[in-house]
Design a protein around this motif. Structure first.
Motif, mmCIF file in Angstrom:
data_model
loop_
_atom_site.group_PDB
_atom_site.id
_atom_site.type_symbol
_atom_site.label_atom_id
_atom_site.label_comp_id
_atom_site.label_asym_id
_atom_site.label_seq_id
_atom_site.Cartn_x
_atom_site.Cartn_y
_atom_site.Cartn_z
ATOM 1 N N GLY A 214 20.696 30.118 -75.492
ATOM 2 C CA GLY A 214 22.006 29.483 -75.342
ATOM 3 C C GLY A 214 21.914 27.971 -75.334
ATOM 4 N N THR A 215 20.867 27.439 -74.705
ATOM 5 C CA THR A 215 20.674 25.988 -74.692
ATOM 6 C C THR A 215 20.305 25.484 -76.079
ATOM 7 O OG1 THR A 215 20.025 26.001 -72.371
ATOM 8 C CG2 THR A 215 19.305 24.126 -73.691
ATOM 9 N N GLU A 324 31.318 24.677 -78.372
ATOM 10 C CA GLU A 324 31.952 25.988 -78.431
ATOM 11 C C GLU A 324 32.484 26.377 -77.053
ATOM 12 O OE1 GLU A 324 29.909 28.603 -81.900
ATOM 13 O OE2 GLU A 324 28.825 28.511 -80.017
ATOM 14 N N PRO A 325 33.700 26.894 -76.982
ATOM 15 C CA PRO A 325 34.232 27.319 -75.685
ATOM 16 C C PRO A 325 33.385 28.441 -75.073
ATOM 17 C CG PRO A 325 35.970 27.178 -77.324
ATOM 18 C CD PRO A 325 34.674 27.068 -78.066
ATOM 19 N N ASP A 326 33.273 28.420 -73.762
ATOM 20 C CA ASP A 326 32.592 29.517 -73.074
ATOM 21 C C ASP A 326 33.549 30.689 -72.911
ATOM 22 O OD1 ASP A 326 34.302 28.810 -71.016
ATOM 23 O OD2 ASP A 326 32.728 28.157 -69.648
ATOM 24 N N SER A 327 33.147 31.691 -72.148
ATOM 25 C CA SER A 327 33.964 32.902 -72.004
ATOM 26 C C SER A 327 35.311 32.627 -71.347
ATOM 27 C CB SER A 327 33.201 33.958 -71.196
ATOM 28 O OG SER A 327 32.861 33.447 -69.917
ATOM 29 N N SER A 328 35.401 31.516 -70.613
ATOM 30 C CA SER A 328 36.678 31.161 -69.989
ATOM 31 C C SER A 328 37.536 30.278 -70.883
ATOM 32 C CB SER A 328 36.422 30.446 -68.650
ATOM 33 O OG SER A 328 35.890 29.143 -68.881
ATOM 34 N N GLY A 329 36.997 29.920 -72.062
ATOM 35 C CA GLY A 329 37.728 29.055 -72.976
ATOM 36 C C GLY A 329 37.478 27.577 -72.782
ATOM 37 N N GLU A 483 16.480 28.363 -61.143
ATOM 38 C CA GLU A 483 16.329 29.261 -62.289
ATOM 39 C C GLU A 483 17.685 29.723 -62.807
ATOM 40 O OE1 GLU A 483 13.752 32.338 -60.918
ATOM 41 O OE2 GLU A 483 11.951 31.062 -60.954
ATOM 42 N N ARG A 484 18.617 29.977 -61.898
ATOM 43 C CA ARG A 484 19.955 30.405 -62.312
ATOM 44 C C ARG A 484 20.653 29.285 -63.086
ATOM 45 N NH1 ARG A 484 23.393 31.575 -57.422
ATOM 46 N NH2 ARG A 484 21.629 32.983 -57.040
ATOM 47 N N TYR A 485 20.488 28.074 -62.614
ATOM 48 C CA TYR A 485 21.117 26.944 -63.311
ATOM 49 C C TYR A 485 20.589 26.811 -64.733
ATOM 50 C CZ TYR A 485 21.982 22.173 -64.801
ATOM 51 O OH TYR A 485 22.340 21.077 -65.539
ATOM 52 N N PHE A 486 19.269 26.849 -64.896
ATOM 53 C CA PHE A 486 18.705 26.673 -66.235
ATOM 54 C C PHE A 486 19.026 27.864 -67.140
ATOM 55 C CE2 PHE A 486 16.169 23.280 -64.326
ATOM 56 C CZ PHE A 486 16.204 22.337 -65.345
ATOM 57 N N ALA A 487 19.136 29.034 -66.560
ATOM 58 C CA ALA A 487 19.450 30.214 -67.377
ATOM 59 C C ALA A 487 20.904 30.228 -67.815
ATOM 60 C CB ALA A 487 19.127 31.485 -66.595
ATOM 61 N N ASP A 488 21.812 29.765 -66.964
ATOM 62 C CA ASP A 488 23.237 29.972 -67.221
ATOM 63 C C ASP A 488 24.024 28.707 -67.579
ATOM 64 O OD1 ASP A 488 22.754 32.617 -66.566
ATOM 65 O OD2 ASP A 488 23.443 32.409 -64.494
ATOM 66 N N CYS A 489 23.612 27.549 -67.057
ATOM 67 C CA CYS A 489 24.499 26.388 -67.124
ATOM 68 C C CYS A 489 23.909 25.148 -67.789
ATOM 69 C CB CYS A 489 24.952 26.001 -65.712
ATOM 70 S SG CYS A 489 26.007 27.251 -64.937
ATOM 71 N N TYR A 490 22.626 25.073 -67.952
ATOM 72 C CA TYR A 490 21.989 23.891 -68.506
ATOM 73 C C TYR A 490 22.544 23.586 -69.892
ATOM 74 C CZ TYR A 490 17.933 20.974 -69.885
ATOM 75 O OH TYR A 490 17.092 19.970 -70.320
ATOM 76 N N HIS A 491 23.136 22.390 -70.042
ATOM 77 C CA HIS A 491 23.725 21.925 -71.303
ATOM 78 C C HIS A 491 24.911 22.766 -71.749
ATOM 79 C CE1 HIS A 491 19.744 19.736 -72.583
ATOM 80 N NE2 HIS A 491 20.310 19.217 -71.513
ATOM 81 N N ARG A 492 25.549 23.447 -70.821
ATOM 82 C CA ARG A 492 26.681 24.295 -71.175
ATOM 83 C C ARG A 492 27.877 24.013 -70.261
ATOM 84 N NH1 ARG A 492 23.627 29.983 -71.756
ATOM 85 N NH2 ARG A 492 21.901 28.865 -70.785
ATOM 86 N N PRO A 493 29.045 24.565 -70.593
ATOM 87 C CA PRO A 493 30.250 24.197 -69.846
ATOM 88 C C PRO A 493 30.180 24.447 -68.346
ATOM 89 C CG PRO A 493 30.892 25.190 -71.915
ATOM 90 C CD PRO A 493 29.394 25.343 -71.814
#
Length: 554
Positions: A214-215, A324-329, A483-493
């Motif tokens: 994803g990143t 690109e929008p995430d799942s919440s738009g 680990e959760r941050y890098f897996a889910d949110c790093y460089h993302r909305p």
């Protein structure tokens, strides 16, 4: 009992003395406020050369002014302009894999990501052969050569991320799981361009890359930036990008090769490149290139004893903008933790130092641009310094402070082999906290932050970040949140500010950075690189500019 006139005289004498300045304290509320603003939707993810940059620069200038520091940019202003070339894929990307007489359409962003920094308006590659080059490393000083003089002209190189030691049982020619610069994707692209390859595709694997697909997708679909170069055609391959591991496995299998077996072979000095059977890649897409000017924002406090000697606090203000929008738009890649927290710290440090007596050396507070685009703002500053690099005593760079409350420790990124790491440990312990070396050396963070641009120029530099030993939950809790941050949110909305944040730990970290910076700025010693650092010799070239100073601290 003393006579009344003696008591009055003593009180008057005290009143005549200068007031002792209390040590300023960082404000958690101010840190939260800065991040809330900088990571808001209105700032559109703070991408360079966008309306989000305009709002960011305006905010930083105003906050530096309110903090009480003077302009430190060019021509007496707050700004250092940073000219860059921006290259962005325009329209659809065609990518076709030709294997064993069959064709397979590949989806850009899903199967692979394709980009180009070559000075062209359109990339056209037709059936370029694919060749596996292992880790793509040429390191004579380590007795390592993955290329064995293989001619890569007209070919697309498939290359592994990280170093050969990353997955071996014992350290070999490299540093075990601690990634070297040769393991960074930036190095691999540069080396493959030097080798004359038409293209370079890095195989993505989450563990050695230190982030998920994803990143890669988010970054790969964003514009690229580079400094203007007359030799751009030779400095960059025509085509560059990443491919999913699953795609690589299928390519190797079609060539009668086993991906894991070939990776193991690449972990040895005897590795030689191997063609991936008859596999060929065709790719075409348009590229929009333009020259833009982005900006470093700089505040300054002149020193009173040695104003030509400097200590720098820095953090990058940029994030990834709209995507690109995430799942919440939500299309905004807010960059709250990365790195509005660092910029907030620099603003708060400017306020704290402005309220305190002037230091012996000058202090600079630098909000750097385009870190996410390859440390471009820091690299430009190093090439065009606004204070002499030879008498810049230290760079204290700040990245990704924690929103999850206080920790018992503070950390540095990578293993820098620099006295600043020991200084940070000493200051932390003097304030009842601990220093933690980077627990994820395999992630290569030392080469991924702005301090690295200064280090390459010989300036003692370190990036300081959050510790993991949380007061509430310990190391296990801190590691899980990281680990959760890098897996889910790093460089993302989802890297966004929340009213539930607890910035008290950030404030404690900023207090330590204040103490460390003030010690260096009030002192006469010069932080140094360790004997085994690759940057010590670069620094030694300017030793004459620092003669007459106090003996170097061991």
């Amino acid at each position: 009992m003393k006579p009344l006139h003696c008591v009055l005289a003593f009180a008057l004498s005290l009143a005549a003395l200068p007031a002792l300045a209390a040590t300023p304290a960082a404000s958690a509320e101010a840190l939260l406020r800065h991040v809330e603003v900088l990571a808001s939707d209105a700032f559109e993810g703070r991408a360079p050369a966008t309306p989000g940059e305009e709002r960011t620069v305006e905010y930083l200038v105003e906050e530096f002014r309110k903090a009480g520091v003077a302009p430190g940019g060019e021509d007496g202003g707050w700004i250092q302009p940073v000219p860059l070339v921006r290259a962005q894929v325009n329209g659809p990307v065609r990518a076709v894999l030709h294997v064993a007489g069959a064709e397979r359409e590949l989806v850009n962003g899903d199967d692979l990501t394709l980009q180009s920094l070559s000075p062209v308006d359109r990339v056209e590659v037709e059936q370029a052969p694919l060749v596996f080059v292992g880790y793509g490393i040429s390191a004579p000083e380590r007795g390592w050569d993955d290329y064995k003089d293989v001619d890569l002209a007209g070919r697309i190189a498939v290359v592994l991320v990280n170093d050969p030691d990353f997955e071996t049982e014992e350290p070999g020619a490299f540093d075990g799981r601690a990634v070297t610069y040769h393991g960074r994707w930036t190095y691999k692209y540069e080396e493959l361009a030097r080798r004359g390859a038409t293209g370079a595709l890095i195989v993505h694997e989450t563990a050695p890359a230190a982030y998920g697909w994803g990143t890669v997708r988010s970054s790969g679909l964003s514009p690229l930036f580079d400094i203007p170069r007359e030799d751009a055609a030779s400095y960059h391959t025509l085509l560059r990008g990443w491919m999913q591991r699953g795609l690589a496995e299928s390519l190797f299998a079609a060539a009668g090769l086993d991906f894991e077996r070939e990776k193991s072979r690449a972990q040895t000095r005897d590795f030689t490149p191997v063609a991936l059977g008859d596999a060929r890649l065709s790719a075409s897409f348009d590229v929009v290139r333009d020259e833009v000017v982005t900006r470093n924002v700089i505040g300054r406090l002149d020193g009173e004893g040695a104003p030509d000697e400097t200590v720098i606090y820095s953090a990058h203000w940029d994030a990834y903008g709209l995507g690109e929008p995430d799942s919440s738009g939500d299309p905004v890649r807010h960059g709250a933790i990365d790195n509005a927290t660092g910029v907030a710290a620099v603003l708060e440090l400017a306020r704290m130092h402005a309220q305190a007596p002037r230091t012996r050396r000058s202090l600079m507070f630098v909000a750097l641009t385009a870190e996410e685009k390859g440390l471009q703002g820091a690299s430009y500053y190093v090439a065009n310094p606004l204070a002499p690099l030879e008498t810049t005593a230290a760079v204290l760079n700040i990245e990704m402070l924690s929103p999850d409350g206080p920790t018992r420790d503070i950390a540095a990124w990578g293993r820098g082999r620099v006295s600043l790491e020991r200084d940070l440990r000493r200051v932390a312990e003097a304030n009842g906290r601990a220093y933690s070396p980077d627990p994820n050396l395999e992630s290569g963070f030392f080469y991924r932050a702005d301090h690295f641009a200064f280090a390459r120029a010989g300036v003692p530099a370190v990036t300081v970040g959050a510790g993991l030993d949380r007061i509430d939950g310990g190391v296990a809790s801190g590691q899980a949140l990281r680990e959760r941050y890098f897996a889910d949110c790093y460089h993302r909305p989802c890297d966004r500010w929340s009213p539930d944040w607890d910035a008290s730990g950030q404030a404690q970290d900023v207090d330590l950075l204040y103490a460390l910076g003030r010690e260096i700025a009030d002192g006469t010693h010069w932080p140094t690189w360790d004997a085994d650092s690759e940057f010590g010799q670069v620094r030694a070239r300017s030793d004459a500019a620092r003669t007459g100073a106090a003996p170097k601290r061991p």
